[in-house]
Design a protein around this motif. Sequence first.
Motif, PDB file in Angstrom:
ATOM      1  N   PRO A 104       0.806  -1.392   0.022  1.00  0.00           N
ATOM      2  CA  PRO A 104      -0.161   0.271   0.389  1.00  0.00           C
ATOM      3  C   PRO A 104       0.745   1.624  -0.379  1.00  0.00           C
ATOM      4  O   PRO A 104       0.783   2.282  -0.180  1.00  0.00           O
ATOM      5  CB  PRO A 104      -0.312  -0.186   0.924  1.00  0.00           C
ATOM      6  CG  PRO A 104      -0.689  -1.168   1.321  1.00  0.00           C
ATOM      7  CD  PRO A 104       0.190  -2.257   0.597  1.00  0.00           C
ATOM      8  N   ALA A 105       2.079   1.514   0.757  1.00  0.00           N
ATOM      9  CA  ALA A 105       2.762   2.375   0.891  1.00  0.00           C
ATOM     10  C   ALA A 105       3.364   2.277  -0.634  1.00  0.00           C
ATOM     11  O   ALA A 105       3.606   3.982  -0.618  1.00  0.00           O
ATOM     12  CB  ALA A 105       4.061   2.408   1.649  1.00  0.00           C
TER      13      ALA A 105
ATOM     14  N   ALA B  97      14.342   5.166  -0.219  1.00  0.00           N
ATOM     15  CA  ALA B  97      16.102   4.380  -0.195  1.00  0.00           C
ATOM     16  C   ALA B  97      16.711   6.070   1.058  1.00  0.00           C
ATOM     17  O   ALA B  97      17.561   5.890   1.340  1.00  0.00           O
ATOM     18  CB  ALA B  97      15.896   4.640  -1.616  1.00  0.00           C
ATOM     19  N   VAL B  98      15.761   7.294   0.661  1.00  0.00           N
ATOM     20  CA  VAL B  98      16.561   7.959   0.927  1.00  0.00           C
ATOM     21  C   VAL B  98      16.013   8.643   1.963  1.00  0.00           C
ATOM     22  O   VAL B  98      16.711   9.609   3.238  1.00  0.00           O
ATOM     23  CB  VAL B  98      16.297   9.738   0.174  1.00  0.00           C
ATOM     24  CG1 VAL B  98      15.309  11.119   0.105  1.00  0.00           C
ATOM     25  CG2 VAL B  98      17.516  10.438   0.292  1.00  0.00           C
ATOM     26  N   GLN B  99      14.946   8.627   2.714  1.00  0.00           N
ATOM     27  CA  GLN B  99      14.824   8.385   4.357  1.00  0.00           C
ATOM     28  C   GLN B  99      14.748   7.765   5.052  1.00  0.00           C
ATOM     29  O   GLN B  99      14.395   7.305   6.500  1.00  0.00           O
ATOM     30  CB  GLN B  99      13.159   9.374   4.206  1.00  0.00           C
ATOM     31  CG  GLN B  99      12.815  10.353   3.370  1.00  0.00           C
ATOM     32  CD  GLN B  99      14.188  11.492   4.347  1.00  0.00           C
ATOM     33  OE1 GLN B  99      14.762  12.383   3.757  1.00  0.00           O
ATOM     34  NE2 GLN B  99      13.258  11.657   5.687  1.00  0.00           N
ATOM     35  N   GLY B 100      15.024   6.124   4.579  1.00  0.00           N
ATOM     36  CA  GLY B 100      15.077   4.523   5.276  1.00  0.00           C
ATOM     37  C   GLY B 100      13.050   4.338   5.954  1.00  0.00           C
ATOM     38  O   GLY B 100      13.473   3.664   6.379  1.00  0.00           O
ATOM     39  N   GLN B 101      12.780   4.825   5.019  1.00  0.00           N
ATOM     40  CA  GLN B 101      11.600   4.807   5.611  1.00  0.00           C
ATOM     41  C   GLN B 101      10.283   5.199   4.249  1.00  0.00           C
ATOM     42  O   GLN B 101      10.475   5.637   3.481  1.00  0.00           O
ATOM     43  CB  GLN B 101      11.006   4.867   6.810  1.00  0.00           C
ATOM     44  CG  GLN B 101      10.561   6.581   6.947  1.00  0.00           C
ATOM     45  CD  GLN B 101      10.280   6.755   8.663  1.00  0.00           C
ATOM     46  OE1 GLN B 101       9.914   5.755   9.440  1.00  0.00           O
ATOM     47  NE2 GLN B 101      10.189   8.414   8.655  1.00  0.00           N
ATOM     48  N   PRO B 102       9.340   4.206   3.946  1.00  0.00           N
ATOM     49  CA  PRO B 102       8.259   4.725   3.448  1.00  0.00           C
ATOM     50  C   PRO B 102       7.188   5.942   3.776  1.00  0.00           C
ATOM     51  O   PRO B 102       7.439   6.294   4.445  1.00  0.00           O
ATOM     52  CB  PRO B 102       6.748   3.418   3.028  1.00  0.00           C
ATOM     53  CG  PRO B 102       7.516   2.477   3.684  1.00  0.00           C
ATOM     54  CD  PRO B 102       8.804   3.045   4.400  1.00  0.00           C
TER      55      PRO B 102
END
Length: 358
Positions: free
Chosen positions: A282-283, A307-312
């Motif tokens: 879903p994310a 990828a850049v924030q480490g979370q969806p």
Amino acid sequence: MGETGKLAGRYRLLNPLGGGELLLAFDEREHRDVVVRRLRVPPESLELAVTEARRAVGLAHACVVPLLDVPVEAGEAWLVMEFVSGSSLEQSVLARRPLPVLQAARVGVHLLSALETAHAAGIVHGRVNPANVLLTRTGRALLTGFGLPALGMRPPADMWSLAATLHFAVEGRPPGQAPVEGTEPLRSLIRAMLSPADTPPVRTVAETLRRLAMDRSLDQVVAAGGPMPPAEVAAIGLAVLEQLVEPHARGEHHGGVQPGSVLINEWGHATLVPRLAPAQLPAFTPPEGAGSPAADLWSLGATLFAAVQGQPPAPGAPLSMAGALAPVLFDLLSGDPGRRPAADVLRRRLVGVLEHNG
């Protein structure tokens, strides 16, 4: 059998192997260990079965246990195979645990290569299963069981059985009525291969397995190393975009862009695997659903965000680590498909991020 304990005057039978279907024997003519197995067929089918089995004699491939001979004695036929030291995939999984995805993909590469060679020679295996896959100490997977009756099967049957075997390798169970779920590319590939409606071409299967055997998915990279620098993420975005442009120009869409479907090789280059019956998270599914090229761009934005924030991405989530990439992601994640940048614009902006961080 003529001389006691000897087959065809040359294979001296020794002791049972495994469950007893196989026998270790010694080839007195060639001075080597071999494995023999009785070819169990009704008497009226013996001649045809022997003819078919002998077609597999001489089939040469690095991932095939060679069938050496098909002798017939006293109305019984036997398969004589090269002796190979190793444990079956079935034994390995049941005694230990399912294989890691990387190892299972390598098994798939080996088995598919063996099957392609056999099919090109007009030979169908017919009994691809975990018990007929040997894992050697060097990490190679070997396909045994050639020469057993194939019951008129055709190559697609071997491909389905290959998928079921890989399913067992990663799940520890056959697919049954409920094939494995999950977004990981190998599981998506297995689901597609098991589905008559979604079966991918052999070439796609081979290329996907090859990449999965060498590369890591983007979500694995982030899980292992944490958020990635904006320039590296922009380079990944460019690579994935280039793989979307041609299908989008034809009015097609991928529908499964997410970190699990982006593979990263040892040099950091990204490859988007084909859409293979994915379980879309879903994310990474846009507000309007995953059914258009514009939806692919939203999913690409969500993938780069992760990828850049480490979370969806999530409502209100900051882009604190994105740097010059932040405005690009903000536009890609617009709820209005018409406000997402076109491919040529997106390409220029991603190149700009690379230059900014160069």
